[in-house]
Design an enzyme around this catalytic site. Sequence first.
Site, mmCIF file in Angstrom:
data_model
loop_
_atom_site.group_PDB
_atom_site.id
_atom_site.type_symbol
_atom_site.label_atom_id
_atom_site.label_comp_id
_atom_site.label_asym_id
_atom_site.label_seq_id
_atom_site.Cartn_x
_atom_site.Cartn_y
_atom_site.Cartn_z
ATOM 1 N N ARG A 126 0.819 -1.207 0.000
ATOM 2 C CA ARG A 126 0.000 0.000 0.000
ATOM 3 C C ARG A 126 0.856 1.262 0.000
ATOM 4 N NH1 ARG A 126 -2.352 0.345 4.707
ATOM 5 N NH2 ARG A 126 -0.827 -1.177 5.426
ATOM 6 N N THR A 127 1.820 1.320 0.912
ATOM 7 C CA THR A 127 2.658 2.519 0.987
ATOM 8 C C THR A 127 3.466 2.691 -0.304
ATOM 9 O OG1 THR A 127 2.816 2.275 3.384
ATOM 10 C CG2 THR A 127 4.453 3.677 2.324
ATOM 11 N N ARG A 159 12.018 2.540 2.686
ATOM 12 C CA ARG A 159 11.435 1.885 3.845
ATOM 13 C C ARG A 159 12.437 0.829 4.293
ATOM 14 N NH1 ARG A 159 5.735 1.221 5.001
ATOM 15 N NH2 ARG A 159 5.586 0.083 6.930
ATOM 16 N N LYS A 200 25.504 -9.164 -0.447
ATOM 17 C CA LYS A 200 26.950 -9.310 -0.618
ATOM 18 C C LYS A 200 27.704 -8.490 0.424
ATOM 19 C CE LYS A 200 26.536 -9.899 -5.646
ATOM 20 N NZ LYS A 200 26.609 -9.113 -6.879
ATOM 21 N N HIS A 209 7.168 7.074 10.822
ATOM 22 C CA HIS A 209 6.461 6.867 9.560
ATOM 23 C C HIS A 209 5.773 8.201 9.258
ATOM 24 C CE1 HIS A 209 4.518 5.121 6.272
ATOM 25 N NE2 HIS A 209 3.631 4.358 6.839
#
Lengths: 302, 302, 302
Positions: B51-52, B102, B81, B130
């Site tokens: 959604r975000t 995020r 890596k 957030h």
Amino acid sequence: MRHVISSSQYTKESLTPLFALTSKIKNDPSRYSKALQGKVIATLFYEPSTRTRLSFESAIQRLGASLISTENAKEVSSSVKGESLADTIRIIEGYADAIVMRHYDNDAADIASKISAVPIVNAGGGSGEHPTQSLLDCFTILEHRSSLDNLSIAAIGDLRYGRTVHSLVKMLSLYDGLTIYGVSLPGLELSEDYIRYIEEHGGRFIPCSTLAEVPGDVDVLYQTRTQRERMSVSEGEVKEIVINQVVLDGFANHTIVLHPLPRNQEIAPEVDRDLRALYFEQAKNGMWVRMALLYELFQEDR
Amino acid sequence: MRHVISSSQYTKESLTPLFALTSKIKNDPSRYSKALQGKVIATLFYEPSTRTRLSFESAIQRLGASLISTENAKEVSSSVKGESLADTIRIIEGYADAIVMRHYDNDAADIASKISAVPIVNAGGGSGEHPTQSLLDCFTILEHRSSLDNLSIAAIGDLRYGRTVHSLVKMLSLYDGLTIYGVSLPGLELSEDYIRYIEEHGGRFIPCSTLAEVPGDVDVLYQTRTQRERMSVSEGEVKEIVINQVVLDGFANHTIVLHPLPRNQEIAPEVDRDLRALYFEQAKNGMWVRMALLYELFQEDR
Amino acid sequence: MRHVISSSQYTKESLTPLFALTSKIKNDPSRYSKALQGKVIATLFYEPSTRTRLSFESAIQRLGASLISTENAKEVSSSVKGESLADTIRIIEGYADAIVMRHYDNDAADIASKISAVPIVNAGGGSGEHPTQSLLDCFTILEHRSSLDNLSIAAIGDLRYGRTVHSLVKMLSLYDGLTIYGVSLPGLELSEDYIRYIEEHGGRFIPCSTLAEVPGDVDVLYQTRTQRERMSVSEGEVKEIVINQVVLDGFANHTIVLHPLPRNQEIAPEVDRDLRALYFEQAKNGMWVRMALLYELFQEDR
């Protein structure tokens, strides 16, 4: 129709205009923002490589083309239902005007190019070719030296398995007066095949066991990621070849530091602030080189 | 250069024009359809959030910018890596004009902003900040009340771990005359730190154990997802706090119901048809707020 | 508002203009390159299908619309947090002007269409409907025969579980004078329901056990992937129905070979070079049909 499959498809004559175009694009990218408008380009990645994929996808869109993208072609595509690579290519070519592909099989891009009706661009994969990497390496050197002739470069780290070093060595061998210092970890020396290749093309290869043996006025330190698991001797016995500020201070002002990235510990973070550390600029040049490549593919008069 | 990292970077003075811009964009999005033409914006998600991510990606494209996207940066990127976050950011900033990220680590966006040459937008992650969530929450309240001063709001459910509640509480504390009713599940009460924060900023916090204790004319019911696994008492003993039609009928016509979504059972589906249920509008407002944020980042005169 | 959910929503009257539009777009796609400019279309895939997804995503962008994409909605979306499909749709509809979805549940697209405020396009999934597949199948036949009336077609392979055959059979039953030869593997025969459906619509169904029983002047050989795991008898006993050059040479010049792809062994690679092998053209037609479909959805006067 042309494809970009191997570093060895390039000649000095074809590289010159490509690098010139790269410079033009880098200096004024907005001039090219609609160059490929109306085209759709697919990125088909069978193994993950966020940096390479995002670099291509940025290049595609900065040229005004549209993008269709798969970053897990192996898992999510019809390949799980047993479809051949050839069939996948024949289907994707119906949707896209060019295909940028990365595959775990060395010869997949070559196979694809033989059957595809649209240009294939090899974005690396397996232990084989990664032509756009050597193009961006050479372009970065050229930007800071204005010629690739009479270059001296120290290739450092894993020279045996390191794909980027192999492609770079071959591309630099196109130019005159090349000297390569090979500073490898034990068991990871450059193979005889490549040394012979360099020498047959008129270059010199000088094996070294430490950076101290490399002349202080070398043009390029090309560091690579240390893959310890591939070393032939146990970890305790080997002193890793690290470039830190003290080491770099032993080199000239014109000596630049490159690395294909990602890095682990083989370049100390303190080096990032040194003006000779060009590996992030080098990574960014990948985008400009890829724009130039894609642009060239669609020029009809070539 | 500016970044969007934390809710606490905003003041009443900076929120007013941001919310005004959000309204303008929402009322006439086509006016902004070429605002960021020629820009490339990367979404770099180390933990999934469809959604975000889609909300940002829609916002990016509705502003005319191009998009490069990774939805599984953790698994597919060079981080496997051993590449550091700092290196990843330095590479992606070469390809993109802004990075929406995020990350599972609370301070990753903050770290990124300290080294990035392009704006970083924190799209949440971990148990930390957030900021775009609290912006869209406040914008939704503002749309239906025309002021954030003298607000009364019931925060419901998990007040201890709920990230969205914490950010919202802090942002609302910027405004005068705030009253918060905390209707928490046992063991999930708002911590003393936050209560002190509210009170030091002139607000009132009133703990409640059921919705029946909340005045019927409260402005907002801010419901959150019940995370049963975090409750301190066994499931059988706790009566979950559910908003259904009967419960909602005990509140005023001007009481709106918000939820950061996704929801499970804590808002009954029958409530969706009630005009006071604004959680889907709230989700959509996320796109408008994100457009406004991204637009602001590229305005040079600020 | 219209949705594309099922093959059975089409009539002869609605197919004629859709196929005409598809032809127009295919002949001059650049005319439509800005047709959906300013629109954002979401692809929401709960099960992977690279070909179908890329085909839609190319179509979306060739119409000038922007794209927001999820190829692993099942794993990465809020569905892991217990969100209902209905809630996901209500959120995505806030970000996008149409939703192309593929879901493992047969009736998910239908459920979505009942609550969505924006058009839903069913991109297949589960064992149920895949309407754009039958549209592209019919369009491909129409292109090479100029009419769908009086068609003779051999449906080959898995007629019991093969979703594409079922949808195709129903769509072709809209037309007059249909003859279907069912060449199925043992245990994978077409079910009585579908045979009755064909006959009630005025068509003929003729069961065959080998391709040798199909008349040499049949219009279409519609081959499907052999799903051996579904056969009722053991592998050793069954001779797979393969189309190779020798088999194809037994058919007329006007007999075309179609396959929904991916294929395994059931069409020999040698057949690819035969001009009657149209399965890759068929796959490409999927893109043109999807462009026509999406274009139609946004025409207000309909």
